[in-house]
Design a protein around this motif. Structure first.
Motif, PDB file in Angstrom:
ATOM      1  N   LYS A 212       0.858  -1.179   0.000  1.00 24.08           N
ATOM      2  CA  LYS A 212       0.000   0.000   0.000  1.00 24.08           C
ATOM      3  C   LYS A 212       0.900   1.237   0.000  1.00 24.08           C
ATOM      4  O   LYS A 212       1.867   1.291   0.749  1.00 24.08           O
ATOM      5  N   SER A 214       1.005   5.611   0.004  1.00 24.69           N
ATOM      6  CA  SER A 214       0.335   6.907   0.119  1.00 24.69           C
ATOM      7  C   SER A 214       1.365   8.000  -0.122  1.00 24.69           C
ATOM      8  O   SER A 214       2.518   7.890   0.294  1.00 24.69           O
ATOM      9  N   LYS A 245      -3.752   7.627  -2.274  1.00 28.56           N
ATOM     10  CA  LYS A 245      -3.482   6.297  -1.747  1.00 28.56           C
ATOM     11  C   LYS A 245      -3.718   5.289  -2.867  1.00 28.56           C
ATOM     12  O   LYS A 245      -4.648   5.440  -3.669  1.00 28.56           O
ATOM     13  N   PHE A 273      -2.643  11.477  14.877  1.00 27.77           N
ATOM     14  CA  PHE A 273      -3.694  10.738  14.168  1.00 27.77           C
ATOM     15  C   PHE A 273      -4.950  11.598  14.112  1.00 27.77           C
ATOM     16  O   PHE A 273      -5.265  12.306  15.071  1.00 27.77           O
ATOM     17  N   ALA A 276      -8.637   8.395  13.412  1.00 28.70           N
ATOM     18  CA  ALA A 276      -7.964   7.154  13.017  1.00 28.70           C
ATOM     19  C   ALA A 276      -8.566   5.943  13.724  1.00 28.70           C
ATOM     20  O   ALA A 276      -9.039   6.024  14.861  1.00 28.70           O
ATOM     21  N   SER A 277      -8.510   4.809  13.047  1.00 32.13           N
ATOM     22  CA  SER A 277      -8.947   3.552  13.644  1.00 32.13           C
ATOM     23  C   SER A 277      -7.806   2.979  14.486  1.00 32.13           C
ATOM     24  O   SER A 277      -6.636   3.346  14.308  1.00 32.13           O
ATOM     25  N   GLU A 279      -6.696   0.074  14.208  1.00 39.31           N
ATOM     26  CA  GLU A 279      -5.846  -0.668  13.276  1.00 39.31           C
ATOM     27  C   GLU A 279      -4.768   0.227  12.663  1.00 39.31           C
ATOM     28  O   GLU A 279      -3.615  -0.180  12.518  1.00 39.31           O
ATOM     29  N   GLU A 280      -5.135   1.458  12.305  1.00 40.26           N
ATOM     30  CA  GLU A 280      -4.160   2.394  11.747  1.00 40.26           C
ATOM     31  C   GLU A 280      -3.065   2.711  12.753  1.00 40.26           C
ATOM     32  O   GLU A 280      -1.878   2.747  12.414  1.00 40.26           O
ATOM     33  N   GLY A 283      -0.714  -0.089  13.214  1.00 43.43           N
ATOM     34  CA  GLY A 283       0.206  -0.171  12.080  1.00 43.43           C
ATOM     35  C   GLY A 283       1.443   0.676  12.300  1.00 43.43           C
ATOM     36  O   GLY A 283       2.571   0.245  12.000  1.00 43.43           O
ATOM     37  N   THR A 304     -12.655   3.406  16.376  1.00 43.84           N
ATOM     38  CA  THR A 304     -12.099   4.675  15.899  1.00 43.84           C
ATOM     39  C   THR A 304     -12.132   5.731  16.990  1.00 43.84           C
ATOM     40  O   THR A 304     -13.104   5.830  17.755  1.00 43.84           O
TER      41      THR A 304
END
Length: 340
Positions: A212, A214, A245, A273, A276-277, A279-280, A283, A304
């Protein structure tokens, strides 16, 4: 044969491309004409392409033997070049397998030499490490943790090309005189995954991880070349404040960001952030800082935090997550366990 896809290929890419291998072996007339046009249209890529062409040709010529006598003759030549000037103690008898293996070793060595001559300098950062390097043209690149950049040791013979895996902030030196007539050596091209970024002089942030990518533009103007979901080569011109992205499975997604400077907060070791979730945020903890994060339920990653988070330590971030999302978070060394 269409050679247009090879404009961003590295030496290794050419060697691993089945279509290119077939072309070198078969060399059909129509393909040869297209090959000559490709080299004329892309002189900056000719050196790498020709090196790959010659390496494949050499390998094909040396690994095929019409008879045992020819094989023996070639092996004796290789052996003679290795042992020249040394006293002979005992003549060894090798099986055909070892003879072919020896020839392959010589071909492999020649490939390594080709690659060395076209070598790229490389810089890699450890988790949590931030490092700024100066490229041969004076451009600056700041690498985030767990990131790697490689680039041609000499920018004199063609465009300025770099390859990024991870996250980096680029401050590209403006060297062109006439923007309407840009010479190959004046171009600056960043390769990340299957996406290429072409710039003249600008500041932008690139993040390329897990297939991925960005790209966020702070100043200047850049062009992004990418493949859409139908494998058609597309282009998108970015202006300051643009964020795009891209993944191999989806089309380019474009959005505007109010404050592009937030993209580079990591340089000051800030964790920033926006809506943001979990998960983000996980990461960033794993990819940039080297933490291992374990969730008791994968669905927790969809939670989130609305608004902005701006902290300077992982401890502060975990405290906010625990309070706002009502999570139980435990840490031990570099391992974080999150439960509901």
């Amino acid at each position: 044969m269409d050679f247009s896809k090879y404009t961003h290929y590295t030496f290794e890419d050419f060697l691993n491309d089945d279509a290119f291998l077939s072309f070198v072996v078969e060399q059909n007339v129509s393909d040869v004409l297209a090959w000559e046009k490709f080299k004329a249209a892309h002189p900056h890529k000719s050196k790498i392409a020709l090196a790959a062409f010659d390496t494949i040709s050499t390998y094909r010529q040396q690994k095929v033997f019409s008879n045992e006598q020819a094989q023996q003759s070639l092996f004796e030549k290789i052996s003679g070049s290795i042992t020249a000037g040394e006293p002979k103690i005992k003549k060894l008898s090798f099986s055909p397998f070892f003879r072919v293996a020896a020839v392959f070793a010589v071909v492999l060595l020649s490939a390594v030499l080709y690659f060395t001559l076209l070598s790229k300098d490389a810089v890699k950062t450890d988790y949590g490490m931030i490092k700024t390097i100066v490229l041969p043209d004076g451009s600056e690149v700041t690498l985030n943790g767990n990131s790697k950049i490689s680039y041609a040791a000499n920018f004199d013979d063609g465009p300025r090309e770099v390859w990024i895996d991870g996250e980096a902030l680029f401050r590209v030196k403006h060297i062109n005189i006439d923007t309407n007539h840009i010479r190959p050596a004046e171009k600056f091209i960043v390769h990340c995954g299957d996406l290429n970024i072409e710039v003249l002089g600008t500041t932008f942030n690139v993040k390329s991880r897990h297939e991925k990518t960005s790209v966020g533009l702070l100043t200047g103007k850049i062009r992004v070349d990418y493949d859409d979901v139908n494998k058609r080569r597309m282009q998108f011109v970015m202006k300051p404040g643009d964020l795009v992205k891209h993944t191999e499975e989806s089309n380019l997604v474009h959005q505007k960001i109010v404050n592009p400077q937030r993209l580079t907060a990591w340089i000051k070791r800030q964790l920033v952030f926006q809506n943001a979730s979990l998960e983000e945020m996980i990461g960033v903890l794993q990819d940039d800082l080297g933490y291992e994060v374990v969730l008791s339920d994968k669905k927790l990653g969809e939670l989130t935090v609305e608004g902005e988070i701006n902290v300077v330590s992982v401890k502060d971030l975990l405290q906010i997550l625990s309070a706002t999302l009502h999570l139980n978070i435990k840490t031990y060394n570099k391992k974080i366990t999150i439960t509901k």
